[in-house]
Design an enzyme around this catalytic site. Structure first.
Site, PDB file in Angstrom:
ATOM      1  N   LYS A  26       0.811  -1.217   0.000  1.00 26.75           N
ATOM      2  CA  LYS A  26       0.000   0.000   0.000  1.00 26.75           C
ATOM      3  C   LYS A  26       0.844   1.266   0.000  1.00 26.75           C
ATOM      4  O   LYS A  26       0.424   2.282  -0.547  1.00 26.75           O
ATOM      5  CB  LYS A  26      -1.004   0.007   1.157  1.00 26.75           C
ATOM      6  CG  LYS A  26      -0.399   0.207   2.517  1.00 26.75           C
ATOM      7  CD  LYS A  26      -1.453   0.119   3.601  1.00 26.75           C
ATOM      8  CE  LYS A  26      -0.820  -0.102   4.959  1.00 26.75           C
ATOM      9  NZ  LYS A  26       0.124   0.937   5.381  1.00 26.75           N
ATOM     10  N   ARG A 101      -6.438   3.817  11.814  1.00 25.63           N
ATOM     11  CA  ARG A 101      -6.022   2.439  12.055  1.00 25.63           C
ATOM     12  C   ARG A 101      -6.943   1.723  13.025  1.00 25.63           C
ATOM     13  O   ARG A 101      -6.773   0.537  13.291  1.00 25.63           O
ATOM     14  CB  ARG A 101      -4.624   2.470  12.648  1.00 25.63           C
ATOM     15  CG  ARG A 101      -3.635   1.508  12.051  1.00 25.63           C
ATOM     16  CD  ARG A 101      -2.281   1.880  12.652  1.00 25.63           C
ATOM     17  NE  ARG A 101      -1.226   0.979  12.328  1.00 25.63           N
ATOM     18  CZ  ARG A 101      -0.341   1.178  11.353  1.00 25.63           C
ATOM     19  NH1 ARG A 101      -0.443   2.198  10.555  1.00 25.63           N
ATOM     20  NH2 ARG A 101       0.649   0.335  11.202  1.00 25.63           N
ATOM     21  N   ARG A 140      11.297  -9.479   2.751  1.00 26.99           N
ATOM     22  CA  ARG A 140      11.821  -8.124   2.938  1.00 26.99           C
ATOM     23  C   ARG A 140      12.761  -8.071   4.141  1.00 26.99           C
ATOM     24  O   ARG A 140      13.790  -7.399   4.108  1.00 26.99           O
ATOM     25  CB  ARG A 140      10.644  -7.161   3.132  1.00 26.99           C
ATOM     26  CG  ARG A 140      11.017  -5.704   3.011  1.00 26.99           C
ATOM     27  CD  ARG A 140       9.797  -4.840   2.847  1.00 26.99           C
ATOM     28  NE  ARG A 140       8.990  -4.752   4.051  1.00 26.99           N
ATOM     29  CZ  ARG A 140       7.813  -4.144   4.127  1.00 26.99           C
ATOM     30  NH1 ARG A 140       7.288  -3.605   3.054  1.00 26.99           N
ATOM     31  NH2 ARG A 140       7.153  -4.096   5.251  1.00 26.99           N
ATOM     32  N   ARG A 146      16.926  -7.560   8.508  1.00 25.59           N
ATOM     33  CA  ARG A 146      16.228  -7.240   9.767  1.00 25.59           C
ATOM     34  C   ARG A 146      15.939  -8.524  10.530  1.00 25.59           C
ATOM     35  O   ARG A 146      14.849  -9.085  10.448  1.00 25.59           O
ATOM     36  CB  ARG A 146      14.950  -6.471   9.478  1.00 25.59           C
ATOM     37  CG  ARG A 146      15.236  -5.022   9.125  1.00 25.59           C
ATOM     38  CD  ARG A 146      13.989  -4.308   8.723  1.00 25.59           C
ATOM     39  NE  ARG A 146      12.935  -4.430   9.733  1.00 25.59           N
ATOM     40  CZ  ARG A 146      11.819  -3.735   9.678  1.00 25.59           C
ATOM     41  NH1 ARG A 146      11.608  -2.893   8.692  1.00 25.59           N
ATOM     42  NH2 ARG A 146      10.898  -3.883  10.598  1.00 25.59           N
ATOM     43  N   ARG A 157       1.906  -8.663  14.129  1.00 26.89           N
ATOM     44  CA  ARG A 157       1.492  -7.380  13.554  1.00 26.89           C
ATOM     45  C   ARG A 157       0.282  -7.565  12.638  1.00 26.89           C
ATOM     46  O   ARG A 157      -0.622  -6.740  12.610  1.00 26.89           O
ATOM     47  CB  ARG A 157       2.649  -6.752  12.773  1.00 26.89           C
ATOM     48  CG  ARG A 157       3.711  -6.161  13.692  1.00 26.89           C
ATOM     49  CD  ARG A 157       5.021  -5.966  12.976  1.00 26.89           C
ATOM     50  NE  ARG A 157       4.999  -4.826  12.076  1.00 26.89           N
ATOM     51  CZ  ARG A 157       5.759  -4.735  10.989  1.00 26.89           C
ATOM     52  NH1 ARG A 157       6.551  -5.717  10.659  1.00 26.89           N
ATOM     53  NH2 ARG A 157       5.714  -3.665  10.253  1.00 26.89           N
TER      54      ARG A 157
HETATM   55  P1  ADP Z   1       3.411  -1.052   9.379  1.00 27.48           P
HETATM   56  O1  ADP Z   1       2.225  -0.825   8.463  1.00 27.48           O
HETATM   57  O2  ADP Z   1       4.566  -1.696   8.732  1.00 27.48           O
HETATM   58  O3  ADP Z   1       3.042  -1.681  10.684  1.00 27.48           O
HETATM   59  P2  ADP Z   1       3.665   1.866   9.553  1.00 27.48           P
HETATM   60  O4  ADP Z   1       4.816   2.410   8.799  1.00 27.48           O
HETATM   61  O5  ADP Z   1       2.295   2.156   9.016  1.00 27.48           O
HETATM   62  O6  ADP Z   1       3.950   0.339   9.788  1.00 27.48           O
HETATM   63  O7  ADP Z   1       3.708   2.394  11.073  1.00 27.48           O
HETATM   64  C1  ADP Z   1       4.834   2.168  11.876  1.00 27.48           C
HETATM   65  C2  ADP Z   1       4.469   2.395  13.329  1.00 27.48           C
HETATM   66  O8  ADP Z   1       4.017   3.744  13.528  1.00 27.48           O
HETATM   67  C3  ADP Z   1       3.314   1.543  13.838  1.00 27.48           C
HETATM   68  O9  ADP Z   1       3.746   0.264  14.249  1.00 27.48           O
HETATM   69  C4  ADP Z   1       2.791   2.380  14.998  1.00 27.48           C
HETATM   70  O10 ADP Z   1       3.630   2.248  16.132  1.00 27.48           O
HETATM   71  C5  ADP Z   1       2.948   3.778  14.459  1.00 27.48           C
HETATM   72  N1  ADP Z   1       1.728   4.217  13.748  1.00 27.48           N
HETATM   73  C6  ADP Z   1       1.602   4.483  12.416  1.00 27.48           C
HETATM   74  N2  ADP Z   1       0.358   4.876  12.103  1.00 27.48           N
HETATM   75  C7  ADP Z   1      -0.337   4.842  13.259  1.00 27.48           C
HETATM   76  C8  ADP Z   1      -1.694   5.126  13.618  1.00 27.48           C
HETATM   77  N3  ADP Z   1      -2.600   5.522  12.697  1.00 27.48           N
HETATM   78  N4  ADP Z   1      -2.046   4.991  14.907  1.00 27.48           N
HETATM   79  C9  ADP Z   1      -1.172   4.631  15.843  1.00 27.48           C
HETATM   80  N5  ADP Z   1       0.116   4.320  15.596  1.00 27.48           N
HETATM   81  C10 ADP Z   1       0.533   4.427  14.315  1.00 27.48           C
END
Ligand code: ADP
Length: 212
Positions: A26, A101, A140, A146, A157
Site C-alpha cells: 500500500k 487504524r 523483505r 532485519r 502485527r
Molecule cells: P506497518 O504498516 O509496517 O506496521 P507503519 O509504517 O504504518 O507500519 O507504522 C509504523 C508504526 O508507527 C506503527 O507500528 C505504529 O507504532 C505507528 N503508527 C503508524 N500509524 C499509526 C496510527 N494511525 N495509529 C497509531 N500508531 C501508528
C-alpha cells in the site's frame, strides 16, 4: 475518456484512504495514486519514523511505542494528522496511508472532515491473503537484514491489523466508499487495477502521467 470540457468536473476533490495489511504494497501504490491525483501522500508511519530519526520532541515521545510495535495513542496521532491535513497542499485532497487504524481514529477523522465541510471520496482496500503478506514481509526482512522481524513478530502485527484495522473497512463499506482491489500480482498490474476501479467511480487522475 472524459471530454476536455468535463475534465475538471469529473472530480473536484481527491480525498483517499489506502488500507491493507503490512506487506500489501500500500505504501508503494499510495505514492503512485497520490502523484497521479496531484495530492500529498500522508503516511503516519513515515512521519513518526522521520521524527524519531530527527530526534524531535514528538520522536522522543513515540520512539518506545513504535519500537515495541504498539499503536501511538489516538489523540496524539489524530492531532498529527489534523495538523498535516490543514496545510495548504492538502486543501483539495490527500491520500492517507496508515491512518485511521482503528475505530477511534475513524471518529476523529470524521469530526475533522465534517468540521471543514469535506468528505472522503474513496477508500482503497488492498486485499492480500495472509500467507502472501507473511511471505512478502519475511522476504523483505531477509533482504534488509532485519533479524528482529521474525515470522512470529510479523504474524503478530498482522493479527493486530486484522483485529483493529480490518473492521474499519466495514464502516466505510456501509458508506459505499470502499474500492476493493486484488493486491496479488505485479506492481504494475495492481496499479492498473486501482486506476481502473477509481475511474469506474468517476475518479479520474488530474495528472495521469505522474503514475507512469
Ligand atoms: P506497518 O504498516 O509496517 O506496521 P507503519 O509504517 O504504518 O507500519 O507504522 C509504523 C508504526 O508507527 C506503527 O507500528 C505504529 O507504532 C505507528 N503508527 C503508524 N500509524 C499509526 C496510527 N494511525 N495509529 C497509531 N500508531 C501508528
Amino acid at each position: 475518456m472524459t471530454p476536455p470540457a468535463n475534465g475538471d468536473a469529473a472530480i473536484s476533490s481527491a480525498r483517499f484512504l489506502i488500507v491493507g495489511p503490512q506487506g500489501s504494497g500500500k505504501g508503494t501504490q499510495g505514492v503512485l495514486v497520490a502523484a497521479a491525483f496531484g495530492v500529498p501522500q500522508v503516511a503516519t508511519g513515515d512521519i513518526f519514523r522521520a521524527n524519531v530519526a530527527g530526534g524531535t520532541e514528538l520522536g522522543k515521545r513515540v520512539q518506545v511505542i513504535i519500537e515495541a510495535g504498539d499503536l501511538v495513542p489516538d489523540a496524539l496521532t489524530s492531532e498529527l494528522v489534523r495538523d498535516r491535513l490543514a496545510q495548504a497542499d492538502a486543501a483539495e485532497g490527500f491520500l492517507l496511508d496508515g491512518y485511521p487504524r482503528n475505530r477511534g481514529q475513524v471518529d476523529d477523522l470524521d469530526a475533522f472532515l465534517t468540521g471543514r465541510g469535506e468528505a472522503l471520496d474513496a477508500v482503497i482496500e488492498l486485499e492480500v491473503p495472509r500467507d502472501e503478506s507473511i511471505s512478502r514481509l519475511t522476504q523483505r526482512a531477509v533482504e534488509q537484514g532485519r533479524t528482529d522481524d521474525t515470522e512470529e513478530v510479523i504474524a503478530n502485527r498482522l493479527a493486530i491489523y486484522e483485529r483493529e484495522t480490518a473492521p474499519i473497512l466495514d464502516v466505510y463499506r456501509e458508506r459505499g466508499l470502499v474500492v476493493r482491489i486484488d493486491g496479488v500480482g505485479t506492481l504494475a498490474e495492481v496499479t492498473e487495477r486501482i486506476f481502473e476501479a477509481l475511474a469506474a467511480r468517476g475518479l479520474a487522475p488530474r495528472h495521469p502521467g505522474a503514475a507512469a
